[in-house]
Design a protein around this motif. Structure first.
Motif, short mmCIF file in Angstrom:
data_model
loop_
_atom_site.label_atom_id
_atom_site.label_comp_id
_atom_site.label_asym_id
_atom_site.label_seq_id
_atom_site.Cartn_x
_atom_site.Cartn_y
_atom_site.Cartn_z
N MET A 14 -17.37 -0.13 10.02
CA MET A 14 -17.58 0.52 8.73
C MET A 14 -16.24 0.63 8.03
O MET A 14 -15.28 1.19 8.57
CB MET A 14 -18.20 1.90 8.92
CG MET A 14 -19.61 1.87 9.44
SD MET A 14 -20.28 3.56 9.63
CE MET A 14 -22.01 3.20 9.89
N LEU A 15 -16.18 0.07 6.82
CA LEU A 15 -14.94 0.02 6.04
C LEU A 15 -15.08 0.91 4.82
O LEU A 15 -16.06 0.82 4.07
CB LEU A 15 -14.67 -1.42 5.62
CG LEU A 15 -13.30 -1.75 5.02
CD1 LEU A 15 -12.20 -1.63 6.07
CD2 LEU A 15 -13.31 -3.16 4.44
N HIS A 16 -14.08 1.76 4.61
CA HIS A 16 -14.11 2.66 3.45
C HIS A 16 -12.70 2.78 2.90
O HIS A 16 -11.76 3.17 3.61
CB HIS A 16 -14.62 4.04 3.88
CG HIS A 16 -14.71 5.03 2.74
ND1 HIS A 16 -15.57 4.87 1.67
CD2 HIS A 16 -14.03 6.18 2.51
CE1 HIS A 16 -15.43 5.88 0.85
NE2 HIS A 16 -14.50 6.68 1.32
N ASN A 17 -12.53 2.39 1.64
CA ASN A 17 -11.21 2.46 0.98
C ASN A 17 -10.13 1.77 1.81
O ASN A 17 -9.00 2.27 1.93
CB ASN A 17 -10.82 3.91 0.71
CG ASN A 17 -11.67 4.55 -0.38
OD1 ASN A 17 -12.22 3.85 -1.24
ND2 ASN A 17 -11.79 5.86 -0.35
N GLY A 18 -10.49 0.60 2.39
CA GLY A 18 -9.51 -0.19 3.11
C GLY A 18 -9.19 0.29 4.51
O GLY A 18 -8.25 -0.21 5.14
N ILE A 19 -9.97 1.23 5.02
CA ILE A 19 -9.74 1.78 6.36
C ILE A 19 -11.02 1.65 7.17
O ILE A 19 -12.12 1.94 6.68
CB ILE A 19 -9.34 3.27 6.29
CG1 ILE A 19 -8.04 3.43 5.49
CG2 ILE A 19 -9.19 3.87 7.68
CD1 ILE A 19 -7.70 4.87 5.17
N ILE A 20 -10.91 1.21 8.43
CA ILE A 20 -12.07 1.19 9.32
C ILE A 20 -12.28 2.60 9.86
O ILE A 20 -11.41 3.17 10.51
CB ILE A 20 -11.88 0.19 10.47
CG1 ILE A 20 -11.91 -1.25 9.91
CG2 ILE A 20 -12.95 0.37 11.54
CD1 ILE A 20 -11.69 -2.33 10.93
N ILE A 21 -13.46 3.15 9.56
CA ILE A 21 -13.74 4.54 9.94
C ILE A 21 -14.64 4.66 11.15
O ILE A 21 -14.74 5.74 11.74
CB ILE A 21 -14.35 5.30 8.74
CG1 ILE A 21 -15.62 4.60 8.25
CG2 ILE A 21 -13.34 5.46 7.62
CD1 ILE A 21 -16.37 5.38 7.18
N GLU A 22 -15.31 3.56 11.53
CA GLU A 22 -16.17 3.60 12.71
C GLU A 22 -16.50 2.16 13.10
O GLU A 22 -16.49 1.26 12.25
CB GLU A 22 -17.46 4.39 12.41
CG GLU A 22 -18.37 4.61 13.61
CD GLU A 22 -17.71 5.31 14.78
OE1 GLU A 22 -17.04 4.60 15.55
OE2 GLU A 22 -17.87 6.53 14.92
N GLN A 23 -16.80 1.94 14.39
CA GLN A 23 -17.21 0.61 14.81
C GLN A 23 -17.98 0.69 16.12
O GLN A 23 -17.87 1.67 16.86
CB GLN A 23 -16.01 -0.31 14.96
CG GLN A 23 -14.92 0.13 15.90
CD GLN A 23 -13.73 -0.82 15.83
OE1 GLN A 23 -13.86 -2.02 16.02
NE2 GLN A 23 -12.55 -0.27 15.54
N GLY A 24 -18.81 -0.34 16.36
CA GLY A 24 -19.61 -0.40 17.57
C GLY A 24 -20.98 -1.02 17.29
O GLY A 24 -21.26 -1.50 16.20
N ASN A 25 -21.84 -1.00 18.30
CA ASN A 25 -23.22 -1.41 18.13
C ASN A 25 -23.93 -0.43 17.20
O ASN A 25 -23.70 0.79 17.30
CB ASN A 25 -23.89 -1.45 19.50
CG ASN A 25 -25.38 -1.73 19.42
OD1 ASN A 25 -26.17 -0.82 19.23
ND2 ASN A 25 -25.74 -2.98 19.57
N PRO A 26 -24.79 -0.90 16.27
CA PRO A 26 -25.45 0.04 15.34
C PRO A 26 -26.16 1.20 16.03
O PRO A 26 -26.05 2.35 15.58
CB PRO A 26 -26.44 -0.86 14.59
CG PRO A 26 -25.78 -2.20 14.58
CD PRO A 26 -25.11 -2.30 15.93
N VAL A 64 -5.84 -2.41 9.02
CA VAL A 64 -7.15 -2.82 9.56
C VAL A 64 -6.97 -3.53 10.89
O VAL A 64 -6.21 -4.49 11.01
CB VAL A 64 -7.87 -3.73 8.55
CG1 VAL A 64 -9.11 -4.35 9.19
CG2 VAL A 64 -8.25 -2.95 7.30
N THR A 65 -7.72 -3.07 11.91
CA THR A 65 -7.68 -3.65 13.25
C THR A 65 -9.09 -3.81 13.79
O THR A 65 -9.87 -2.85 13.78
CB THR A 65 -6.87 -2.76 14.21
OG1 THR A 65 -5.51 -2.68 13.77
CG2 THR A 65 -6.91 -3.32 15.64
N PHE A 66 -9.45 -5.01 14.22
CA PHE A 66 -10.73 -5.26 14.86
C PHE A 66 -10.68 -6.64 15.51
O PHE A 66 -9.76 -7.43 15.28
CB PHE A 66 -11.90 -5.22 13.86
CG PHE A 66 -11.88 -6.33 12.85
CD1 PHE A 66 -12.48 -7.55 13.11
CD2 PHE A 66 -11.25 -6.16 11.63
CE1 PHE A 66 -12.43 -8.59 12.19
CE2 PHE A 66 -11.20 -7.19 10.69
CZ PHE A 66 -11.80 -8.40 10.98
#
Length: 233
Positions: free
Chosen positions: A193-205, A22-24
């Protein structure tokens, strides 16, 4: 300036790998949302950032001392036999806060008429509001909110949204977890967006919706999540 950072964080419990690289990062003075269904790893991330758990690997950074952090977590930790006001008085003494601020905090979360009611007599939603009042009492630099409105009626939730936005506007960085897409759209400057311990998307909604040709309405953020994961299980 970055307030919270995670880089390539992994965490397992036994053979169950909960977080997978996980990175953010979050910016000062923003509302940052972490979206995902139950079991996706959201609470584990908060527990690592607040030093309740340690990561197996990776880097974590929170740019605030412990007394500058506010917490509203899954387990409220209230003193059940003490009244609403007495629960805050405990923290007045720790932080050197005047009584007027405790009363103000209770009023802001809709508990102004419940000062003398014992915590064990409160409904789940009222306990949640009391926990939030305690979390904002010392005007924290960083606030962690784990599902902050999950047991609240819509009217009370809107009041809590306003309080969270006021915290952001006063310079507090707010990190919240939620599975409520409407809450994310209403509150968050940025989300992951986190799914099964992985970030699958990120940004402004809105930007996320645009990337998937959605039309910027609340249900479309959920539609993007379903498109990426095949469901919200």
């Amino acid at each position: 300036m970055t307030s919270i950072r995670m880089k390539n964080v992994e965490k397992s419990f036994g053979e169950n790998k909960v977080l997978k690289g996980v990175t953010f990062d979050t910016h000062e003075g923003e509302i940052f949302g972490m979206l995902g269904p139950s079991g996706s790893g959201k609470t584990t991330i908060i527990n690592i950032l607040t030093k309740q758990f340690s990561a197996d690997s990776g880097e974590c950074h929170v740019s605030a001392a412990s007394h500058e952090i506010g917490l509203m977590l899954e387990h409220d930790g209230l003193f059940s036999r003490l009244s609403c006001l007495e629960n805050l008085v405990v923290f007045e003494k720790i932080y050197g806060i005047p009584r007027a601020r405790s009363i103000e905090a209770l009023e802001r979360v809709g508990l102004g008429e419940s000062l003398k009611i014992a915590a064990d007599k409160l409904s789940k939603g009222m306990r949640q509001r009391l926990t939030l009042a305690r979390a904002v009492l010392h005007k924290p630099k960083i606030m962690f909110l784990d599902e902050p409105t999950s047991a609240l009626d819509p009217l009370t939730a809107r009041g809590i949204y306003q309080l969270i936005k006021e915290l952001r506007d006063s310079g507090t960085t707010v990190f919240l977890t939620t599975h409520n897409m409407q809450e994310a759209v209403s509150l968050c400057d940025r989300v992951v967006m986190l799914h099964n311990g992985i970030i699958i998307e990120q940004g402004n909604p809105d930007e996320i919706c645009n990337r998937y040709n959605a039309t910027k309405i609340i249900s479309d953020l959920e539609a993007v999540f379903v498109q990426l994961t095949g469901g919200l299980k």
